[in-house]
Design a protein around this motif. Structure first.
Motif, mmCIF file in Angstrom:
data_model
loop_
_atom_site.group_PDB
_atom_site.id
_atom_site.type_symbol
_atom_site.label_atom_id
_atom_site.label_comp_id
_atom_site.label_asym_id
_atom_site.label_seq_id
_atom_site.Cartn_x
_atom_site.Cartn_y
_atom_site.Cartn_z
ATOM 1 N N PHE A 1 -5.331 -2.651 -4.552
ATOM 2 C CA PHE A 1 -4.570 -3.890 -4.699
ATOM 3 C C PHE A 1 -3.104 -3.512 -4.847
ATOM 4 C CE2 PHE A 1 -7.384 -7.607 -5.174
ATOM 5 C CZ PHE A 1 -8.603 -6.962 -5.050
ATOM 6 N N HIS A 2 -2.325 -3.757 -3.783
ATOM 7 C CA HIS A 2 -0.915 -3.360 -3.767
ATOM 8 C C HIS A 2 -0.103 -4.306 -4.636
ATOM 9 C CE1 HIS A 2 2.865 -4.684 -1.952
ATOM 10 N NE2 HIS A 2 2.216 -5.553 -1.219
ATOM 11 N N SER A 3 0.873 -3.751 -5.353
ATOM 12 C CA SER A 3 1.710 -4.510 -6.276
ATOM 13 C C SER A 3 0.814 -5.449 -7.097
ATOM 14 C CB SER A 3 2.781 -5.301 -5.519
ATOM 15 O OG SER A 3 3.761 -5.753 -6.435
ATOM 16 N N SER B 1 2.824 4.875 -3.315
ATOM 17 C CA SER B 1 1.694 4.449 -2.480
ATOM 18 C C SER B 1 2.041 3.310 -1.527
ATOM 19 C CB SER B 1 0.498 4.033 -3.351
ATOM 20 O OG SER B 1 0.622 2.689 -3.792
ATOM 21 N N HIS B 2 3.246 2.750 -1.642
ATOM 22 C CA HIS B 2 3.556 1.580 -0.807
ATOM 23 C C HIS B 2 5.062 1.352 -0.726
ATOM 24 C CE1 HIS B 2 2.034 -2.566 0.581
ATOM 25 N NE2 HIS B 2 3.352 -2.677 0.626
ATOM 26 N N CYS B 3 5.631 1.691 0.419
ATOM 27 C CA CYS B 3 7.034 1.319 0.658
ATOM 28 C C CYS B 3 7.163 0.952 2.134
ATOM 29 C CB CYS B 3 7.983 2.445 0.269
ATOM 30 S SG CYS B 3 7.788 3.951 1.228
ATOM 31 N N HIS B 4 8.318 0.428 2.485
ATOM 32 C CA HIS B 4 8.574 0.011 3.872
ATOM 33 C C HIS B 4 9.812 0.728 4.372
ATOM 34 C CE1 HIS B 4 5.503 -3.133 3.637
ATOM 35 N NE2 HIS B 4 5.984 -3.443 2.440
ATOM 36 N N LEU B 5 9.620 1.966 4.856
ATOM 37 C CA LEU B 5 10.761 2.775 5.286
ATOM 38 C C LEU B 5 11.502 2.119 6.450
ATOM 39 C CD1 LEU B 5 9.387 6.440 5.166
ATOM 40 C CD2 LEU B 5 10.897 5.294 3.536
ATOM 41 N N THR C 1 6.586 1.373 -5.015
ATOM 42 C CA THR C 1 7.845 0.624 -5.135
ATOM 43 C C THR C 1 7.805 -0.694 -4.377
ATOM 44 O OG1 THR C 1 8.701 1.825 -3.234
ATOM 45 C CG2 THR C 1 9.292 2.646 -5.452
ATOM 46 N N ASP C 2 7.098 -0.744 -3.226
ATOM 47 C CA ASP C 2 7.251 -1.837 -2.266
ATOM 48 C C ASP C 2 8.716 -1.905 -1.804
ATOM 49 O OD1 ASP C 2 6.225 -3.752 -0.581
ATOM 50 O OD2 ASP C 2 6.353 -5.399 -2.017
ATOM 51 N N ALA C 3 9.403 -0.759 -1.871
ATOM 52 C CA ALA C 3 10.810 -0.698 -1.462
ATOM 53 C C ALA C 3 10.965 -1.202 -0.031
ATOM 54 C CB ALA C 3 11.315 0.745 -1.555
ATOM 55 N N GLY D 1 -3.314 -1.304 6.085
ATOM 56 C CA GLY D 1 -2.607 -2.207 5.183
ATOM 57 C C GLY D 1 -1.168 -2.396 5.603
ATOM 58 N N GLU D 2 -0.563 -3.544 5.225
ATOM 59 C CA GLU D 2 -1.145 -4.392 4.238
ATOM 60 C C GLU D 2 -1.784 -5.614 4.876
ATOM 61 O OE1 GLU D 2 2.035 -6.398 1.742
ATOM 62 O OE2 GLU D 2 3.281 -4.954 2.804
ATOM 63 N N THR D 3 -3.005 -5.887 4.388
ATOM 64 C CA THR D 3 -3.774 -7.028 4.825
ATOM 65 C C THR D 3 -4.200 -7.782 3.565
ATOM 66 O OG1 THR D 3 -5.782 -7.706 6.010
ATOM 67 C CG2 THR D 3 -5.899 -5.618 4.838
HETATM 68 ZN ZN ZN Z 1 4.682 -4.388 1.021
#
Ligand code: ZN
Length: 281
Positions: free
Chosen positions: A178-180, A15-19, A228-230, A118-120
């Motif tokens: 709520f991310h991470s 649901s959340h990574c930074h490619l 992951t927030d990779a 997001g992300e905010t």
């Molecule tokens: Zn992030």
């Protein structure tokens, strides 16, 4: 890079990574060069997607943190059917959230492959942006999420009470993530009562993060997501290495153990939650 974990039996998503950061396009500039950078990165994005798919991670959401990353994510998600995008100005960059910039974020958020604003949120750990700027930007992003009908993905760092207060005060969008997730069991209860989703990441596997596992125990399976927030926050046993979406099974297995569930069963619940939050794939 860390070795691939054993594949999951059911498929799940990140649901959340930074490619853009993973493929080294963090410095992507504005306008057409961004689209070009997205095209040039397609080979690397393809590899990231394939490695993830091999272990049962079939979809990724690449999340924005400034205007350039938001444009880049939107372009990559347009090209790649398994990638969806989030667009926003990060609370650490809140001073950059001018009316013009927010207008473009809203325009991007209206595109069909963009599934999240997001992300905010609020970050009281870093003081890169003033609290006033962070609050104004957070409120503006909440309104963008409501107007566009997209999920709101929140970065909450040492700001739990204020994030909950602003959401209640401003009126929360239908889907809030709520991310991470970084709260304890008490915070998880508050989120569950409000119907907010909690996205667990690598830190839930850390030895010294018992409070996160207690939070996961409290979080109803209908409100759990994984991410992951990779390239950040790699799960155990890969701390210190770059993270990637193919490591999601390690987070799912840890959560399944905490919840006393079969990992495949939890993956299925998470996939269903993903469609509730981000829309049909
Ligand atoms: Zn992030």
């Amino acid at each position: 890079m860390p070795a691939a974990p054993e594949p999951l039996t059911g498929d799940v998503f990140d649901s959340h990574c930074h490619l853009d950061i993973m493929v080294g396009n963090r410095q992507a500039s504005s306008g057409d060069p961004v689209a070009q950078a997205a095209q040039a990165a397609e080979a690397s994005v393809e590899r990231i997607v394939e490695e993830a798919r091999a272990v049962g991670v079939t979809r990724l959401i690449t999340i924005g943190y400034d205007l350039a990353s938001s444009r880049w994510n939107t372009d990559v998600a347009r090209i790649h059917p398994d990638v969806y995008a989030g667009v926003a100005i990060h609370p650490n960059e809140a001073h950059a959230a001018t009316p013009e910039v927010l207008a473009e974020i809203e325009e991007l958020a209206g595109e069909p492959q963009v599934r999240a604003v997001g992300e905010t949120g609020l970050d009281y750990y870093r003081d890169w942006a003033s609290k006033d700027d962070q609050h104004a930007s957070f409120r503006a992003h909440i309104e963008i999420a409501k107007r566009t009908g997209k999920a709101l993905v929140i970065h909450d760092r040492e700001a739990h009470d204020d994030v909950l207060r602003v959401l209640a005060d401003q009126g929360a969008p239908d889907a809030v993530v709520f991310h991470s997730f970084s709260g304890d069991a008490e915070m998880a209860k508050k989120c569950a009562d409000a119907g907010y989703f909690m996205s667990f990441s690598g830190p839930v596997t850390y030895k010294n993060a018992g409070y996160l596992r207690e939070a996961a125990e409290v979080a109803p399976k209908e409100l759990i997501l994984v991410e992951t927030d990779a390239p950040y926050l790699p799960p155990v046993p890969h701390r210190g290495k770059p993270n990637a979406p193919y490591l999601i099974p390690l987070v799912v297995r840890c959560l399944a153990e905490v919840k006393g569930m079969d990992p495949g069963e939890l993956a299925a619940a998470i996939r269903a939650n993903g469609e509730t939050v981000f829309g049909a794939w």
